[in-house]
Every structure is written in structure tokens, then in C-alpha cells.
Scaffold this motif. Structure first.
Motif, PDB file in Angstrom:
ATOM      1  N   GLY A  99      -8.709  13.759  13.057  1.00 40.12           N
ATOM      2  CA  GLY A  99      -8.691  13.905  11.794  1.00 40.12           C
ATOM      3  C   GLY A  99      -8.746  16.354  11.763  1.00 40.12           C
ATOM      4  O   GLY A  99      -8.853  16.487  12.969  1.00 40.12           O
ATOM      5  N   PHE A 102      -9.169  17.359   7.960  1.00 40.09           N
ATOM      6  CA  PHE A 102      -9.637  16.002   7.094  1.00 40.09           C
ATOM      7  C   PHE A 102      -9.872  16.768   5.691  1.00 40.09           C
ATOM      8  O   PHE A 102      -9.557  15.680   4.949  1.00 40.09           O
ATOM      9  N   SER A 103     -11.323  17.191   5.719  1.00 36.08           N
ATOM     10  CA  SER A 103     -11.884  17.143   4.323  1.00 36.08           C
ATOM     11  C   SER A 103     -10.894  17.941   2.887  1.00 36.08           C
ATOM     12  O   SER A 103     -11.213  18.161   1.660  1.00 36.08           O
ATOM     13  N   GLY A 106      -6.670  15.630   4.023  1.00 33.54           N
ATOM     14  CA  GLY A 106      -6.518  14.681   4.228  1.00 33.54           C
ATOM     15  C   GLY A 106      -5.717  13.997   5.884  1.00 33.54           C
ATOM     16  O   GLY A 106      -4.896  13.257   5.451  1.00 33.54           O
ATOM     17  N   THR A 107      -6.136  14.947   6.648  1.00 34.29           N
ATOM     18  CA  THR A 107      -4.163  14.608   7.314  1.00 34.29           C
ATOM     19  C   THR A 107      -5.287  14.389   8.831  1.00 34.29           C
ATOM     20  O   THR A 107      -6.317  14.711   9.244  1.00 34.29           O
ATOM     21  N   VAL A 108      -4.680  13.170   9.925  1.00 34.84           N
ATOM     22  CA  VAL A 108      -4.765  12.891  10.477  1.00 34.84           C
ATOM     23  C   VAL A 108      -3.777  13.002  11.651  1.00 34.84           C
ATOM     24  O   VAL A 108      -2.790  12.881  11.707  1.00 34.84           O
ATOM     25  N   ALA A 135      -7.027   4.809   9.642  1.00 31.96           N
ATOM     26  CA  ALA A 135      -7.058   6.207   9.214  1.00 31.96           C
ATOM     27  C   ALA A 135      -6.780   6.203   7.829  1.00 31.96           C
ATOM     28  O   ALA A 135      -7.743   6.710   6.875  1.00 31.96           O
ATOM     29  N   ALA A 141      -7.091   7.977   4.455  1.00 27.53           N
ATOM     30  CA  ALA A 141      -5.764   9.627   4.822  1.00 27.53           C
ATOM     31  C   ALA A 141      -4.716   9.375   4.099  1.00 27.53           C
ATOM     32  O   ALA A 141      -4.698   8.745   3.383  1.00 27.53           O
ATOM     33  N   LEU A 213     -15.708  13.650   6.129  1.00 30.07           N
ATOM     34  CA  LEU A 213     -14.157  13.182   5.128  1.00 30.07           C
ATOM     35  C   LEU A 213     -13.999  13.526   3.957  1.00 30.07           C
ATOM     36  O   LEU A 213     -12.335  13.743   3.323  1.00 30.07           O
TER      37      LEU A 213
END
Length: 214
Positions: A99, A102-103, A106-108, A135, A141, A213
Motif C-alpha cells: 500500500g 493507500f488511505s 487507494g494505490t498499491v 487489492a 484499491a 485503508l
């Protein structure tokens, strides 16, 4: 018994299973790492678990330290879930999802390796599809990134085949030397158009409270 939900997550496909990297599974992978079967040409970038160490005992020790250290990094700006790839009951490699803020975004992104004994059978593509399903479907994601050196034909081909689009270039080091990277981007919309209905997630909801998240 100590319970840690991040170590209970599994992803199942018709070809393989991604199992959270417990100490038991890592121990089963030690012979692969010790024998150098995770090495590939061209070599990957200088990730902490890229296995550039030539001494086999020290290579295993550095790899295990990196795995254990990474378990404790679960922050809003970066977290990493490590999975062992199991085919017909045999651990054959690893597939991670990372992540990246990510919060917020929203990218992984992902990182993987596969034993030389099991390459050329479509397992690498299946591993990536499994982690993308986790994901997007399991973690919500919005997009997935990937990168590979421009001369890494296999990794670039996997990204292209799964619908990633070129997203510029960057630099990374290989054994300390700068090498150009292709960057790739897969949106949720594109993934939805290609999503599979034969991949199953196990134990994901229980880990939501531990991962930043949102």
C-alpha cells in the motif's frame, strides 16, 4: 494461540494459492533461497529482498530479517502484505502487495519472485492476477502500479497482458548501478472489465481493522 489476522489471509485460484507468509511457510522456502533458485536475469532492483547476496547462508539470513522487519510496518503511508505462492502443495515463490499512501490515494504496487524450477508455466501471471483481485476486490484499491527494468521482458509482458498502461519512466539501482524502469498503471475500471470469477478470498475482512485503508 496468538492470532494476527494479516497472517490468516489467503487467495485461491485454480492454479495456485497465495498464503500469508507465516514462519512455517518461510521455513519451507529457505531451501529455494539458499540454492539461489529465486535469482533471475536480468536481476531485479535493489529491494531488501532482491537476493543479491552471494553467500547462501547470509542470503537466507538477510531475507528472513527483511521479512520479519516488514511485518511491523503497517503505517498510513506504507504497508506490505507478504504471501507465499503455493502450487500443488509446494511453496514456489512469493507475491507481495504494497500500500502506497493507500488511505489517501487507494494505490498499491506489487513485488514478486518465482523459483527457477517453476517459470515458463504461466504462474507469474496467475500470481499477479491473484494479488490484484485481493487489492481491488478485497481491499478496495483504486489503482495498481507496477514497474520493471526496461530489459525485464517477462515482467513488462505480464503487466501489458493484464491491462496495465504505460505510466512513464523512473530510475532504480541494480547492484548499485542506475538502470531505467518502465512504470505501469492499472485503474480499477480496467481491472473490472477483466476481472475473474474463479478467484476466492479468505480471511480478508478480519484484517481490515489492522490496515490503514481509509
Amino acid at each position: 494461540m496468538l492470532s494476527y489476522p494479516l497472517l490468516d489471509v489467503r487467495v485461491s485460484t485454480p492454479l495456485l494459492e497465495l498464503r500469508a507468509a507465516t514462519d512455517e511457510l518461510l521455513e519451507q522456502l529457505v531451501p529455494v533461497v539458499h540454492a539461489g533458485k529465486m535469482k533471475a536475469e536480468p536481476s531485479p532492483y535493489d529491494d531488501p529482498i532482491a537476493f543479491h547476496e552471494d553467500d547462501p547462508d547470509l542470503r537466507v539470513a538477510k531475507w528472513l530479517r527483511a521479512m520479519w522487519r516488514g511485518r511491523g510496518i503497517v503505517e498510513a503511508d506504507r504497508w506490505r502484505m507478504n504471501f507465499v505462492v503455493v502450487v500443488d502443495g509446494e511453496p514456489v515463490g512469493m507475491q507481495d502487495v504494497i500500500g502506497v499512501s493507500f488511505s489517501t490515494f487507494g494505490t498499491v504496487t506489487s513485488f514478486s519472485w518465482l523459483s527457477a524450477d517453476h517459470r515458463g508455466r504461466g504462474i507469474g501471471t496467475e500470481m499477479r492476477q491473484a494479488i490484484l483481485h485481493l487489492a481491488f476486490e478485497g481491499l478496495g484499491a483504486k489503482e495498481a502500479g507496477s514497474d520493471a527494468f526496461v530489459d525485464n521482458v517477462g515482467s513488462n509482458a505480464v503487466s501489458r497482458s493484464l491491462g496495465y498502461e504505460p505510466n512513464g519512466f523512473d530510475w532504480a539501482t541494480r547492484r548499485g548501478e542506475p538502470v531505467l524502469l518502465n512504470q505501469w498503471r492499472l485503474t480499477r475500471q480496467t481491472w473490472e472489465q477483466r476481472r475473474r470469477d474463479d478467484i476466492e478470498l479468505h480471511g480478508v475482512e478480519a484484517c481490515h481493522a489492522l490496515l490503514p485503508l481509509s
